[in-house]
Design a protein around this motif. Structure first.
Motif, PDB file in Angstrom:
ATOM      1  N   VAL A  52     -14.861   0.414  22.714  1.00  0.00           N
ATOM      2  CA  VAL A  52     -15.769   1.382  23.314  1.00  0.00           C
ATOM      3  C   VAL A  52     -15.045   2.707  23.476  1.00  0.00           C
ATOM      4  O   VAL A  52     -13.937   2.751  24.025  1.00  0.00           O
ATOM      5  N   ALA A  53     -15.655   3.770  22.994  1.00  0.00           N
ATOM      6  CA  ALA A  53     -15.123   5.119  23.200  1.00  0.00           C
ATOM      7  C   ALA A  53     -15.614   5.593  24.559  1.00  0.00           C
ATOM      8  O   ALA A  53     -16.825   5.673  24.793  1.00  0.00           O
ATOM      9  N   CYS A  54     -14.689   5.880  25.451  1.00  0.00           N
ATOM     10  CA  CYS A  54     -15.027   6.296  26.811  1.00  0.00           C
ATOM     11  C   CYS A  54     -14.801   7.793  26.957  1.00  0.00           C
ATOM     12  O   CYS A  54     -13.689   8.281  26.739  1.00  0.00           O
ATOM     13  N   MET A  55     -15.855   8.494  27.314  1.00  0.00           N
ATOM     14  CA  MET A  55     -15.820   9.946  27.409  1.00  0.00           C
ATOM     15  C   MET A  55     -15.696  10.380  28.875  1.00  0.00           C
ATOM     16  O   MET A  55     -16.515  10.012  29.702  1.00  0.00           O
ATOM     17  N   PHE A  56     -14.660  11.163  29.155  1.00  0.00           N
ATOM     18  CA  PHE A  56     -14.492  11.805  30.452  1.00  0.00           C
ATOM     19  C   PHE A  56     -14.910  13.262  30.296  1.00  0.00           C
ATOM     20  O   PHE A  56     -15.175  13.722  29.190  1.00  0.00           O
ATOM     21  N   PHE A  57     -14.923  14.015  31.389  1.00  0.00           N
ATOM     22  CA  PHE A  57     -15.255  15.435  31.314  1.00  0.00           C
ATOM     23  C   PHE A  57     -14.282  16.176  30.406  1.00  0.00           C
ATOM     24  O   PHE A  57     -14.680  17.054  29.642  1.00  0.00           O
ATOM     25  N   ASP A  58     -13.010  15.802  30.487  1.00  0.00           N
ATOM     26  CA  ASP A  58     -11.990  16.534  29.743  1.00  0.00           C
ATOM     27  C   ASP A  58     -11.107  15.651  28.860  1.00  0.00           C
ATOM     28  O   ASP A  58     -10.058  16.082  28.405  1.00  0.00           O
ATOM     29  N   ALA A  59     -11.511  14.425  28.638  1.00  0.00           N
ATOM     30  CA  ALA A  59     -10.669  13.517  27.858  1.00  0.00           C
ATOM     31  C   ALA A  59     -11.531  12.467  27.153  1.00  0.00           C
ATOM     32  O   ALA A  59     -12.712  12.316  27.435  1.00  0.00           O
ATOM     33  N   PHE A  60     -10.890  11.743  26.275  1.00  0.00           N
ATOM     34  CA  PHE A  60     -11.529  10.695  25.489  1.00  0.00           C
ATOM     35  C   PHE A  60     -10.537   9.548  25.392  1.00  0.00           C
ATOM     36  O   PHE A  60      -9.348   9.765  25.180  1.00  0.00           O
ATOM     37  N   GLU A  61     -11.004   8.340  25.572  1.00  0.00           N
ATOM     38  CA  GLU A  61     -10.129   7.179  25.471  1.00  0.00           C
ATOM     39  C   GLU A  61     -10.900   6.023  24.857  1.00  0.00           C
ATOM     40  O   GLU A  61     -12.045   5.779  25.215  1.00  0.00           O
ATOM     41  N   GLU A  62     -10.285   5.319  23.941  1.00  0.00           N
ATOM     42  CA  GLU A  62     -10.919   4.144  23.348  1.00  0.00           C
ATOM     43  C   GLU A  62     -10.302   2.906  23.971  1.00  0.00           C
ATOM     44  O   GLU A  62      -9.080   2.788  24.049  1.00  0.00           O
ATOM     45  N   ILE A  63     -11.158   2.007  24.447  1.00  0.00           N
ATOM     46  CA  ILE A  63     -10.681   0.773  25.056  1.00  0.00           C
ATOM     47  C   ILE A  63     -11.308  -0.414  24.334  1.00  0.00           C
ATOM     48  O   ILE A  63     -12.322  -0.274  23.649  1.00  0.00           O
ATOM     49  N   THR A  64     -10.701  -1.555  24.494  1.00  0.00           N
ATOM     50  CA  THR A  64     -11.246  -2.799  23.971  1.00  0.00           C
ATOM     51  C   THR A  64     -11.594  -3.682  25.152  1.00  0.00           C
ATOM     52  O   THR A  64     -10.761  -3.902  26.035  1.00  0.00           O
ATOM     53  N   ILE A  65     -12.811  -4.157  25.170  1.00  0.00           N
ATOM     54  CA  ILE A  65     -13.279  -5.021  26.255  1.00  0.00           C
ATOM     55  C   ILE A  65     -13.544  -6.408  25.696  1.00  0.00           C
ATOM     56  O   ILE A  65     -14.122  -6.552  24.614  1.00  0.00           O
ATOM     57  N   ILE A  66     -13.110  -7.410  26.427  1.00  0.00           N
ATOM     58  CA  ILE A  66     -13.411  -8.802  26.095  1.00  0.00           C
ATOM     59  C   ILE A  66     -14.617  -9.197  26.943  1.00  0.00           C
ATOM     60  O   ILE A  66     -14.525  -9.253  28.164  1.00  0.00           O
ATOM     61  N   ALA A  67     -15.740  -9.415  26.292  1.00  0.00           N
ATOM     62  CA  ALA A  67     -16.980  -9.692  27.006  1.00  0.00           C
ATOM     63  C   ALA A  67     -17.454 -11.119  26.750  1.00  0.00           C
ATOM     64  O   ALA A  67     -17.060 -11.745  25.771  1.00  0.00           O
TER      65      ALA A  67
END
Length: 96
Positions: A52-67
Motif C-alpha cells: 500500500v502506498a501511504c500518502m502523507f501531507f509532505d511524504a510518501f511511504e510504501e508499506i506491506t500489510i499482512i491481512a
C-alpha cells in the motif's frame, strides 16, 4: 455499494475510537509502522500480503500489510491513521 454497505459500517467504531484517542486528530502523532509482517494469523485463517502506498501531507511511504479475514487491510490502515482509497485490496491510502 460495497463502500456504503460493508466498508464504512465496519470502519465507524474504529474511526470514532481514533478520534477520541487523538482528541479529534489534534494530538495525532506520526504513526509507527503498525502492520503485521510475520505472515501468520493468530486464529489460523489464511493470510495475504498487500503493498500500500501511504500518502502523507509532505511524504510518501510504501508499506506491506499482512491481512486476513479477522484483521482486514482496511482496519489495519485505519488503525495506522490511513484511509484506504479502495474497498477491496487498496493500493493507496491517505493520512487522516
Amino acid at each position: 455499494r460495497r463502500w456504503s454497505e460493508d466498508v464504512i459500517p465496519r470502519m465507524i467504531v474504529p474511526y470514532l475510537s481514533y478520534l477520541q484517542e487523538t482528541i479529534s486528530l489534534c494530538h495525532a502523532n506520526m504513526p509507527a509502522i503498525c502492520h503485521r509482517t510475520d505472515g501468520e494469523c493468530r486464529t489460523g485463517c489464511k493470510t495475504h500480503s498487500i503493498k500500500v502506498a501511504c500518502m502523507f501531507f509532505d511524504a510518501f511511504e510504501e508499506i506491506t500489510i499482512i491481512a486476513c479475514p479477522c484483521l482486514p487491510t482496511l482496519l489495519q490502515l485505519l488503525h495506522c491513521r490511513f484511509f484506504p482509497c479502495a474497498p477491496v485490496a487498496p493500493s493507496l491510502a491517505v493520512d487522516l
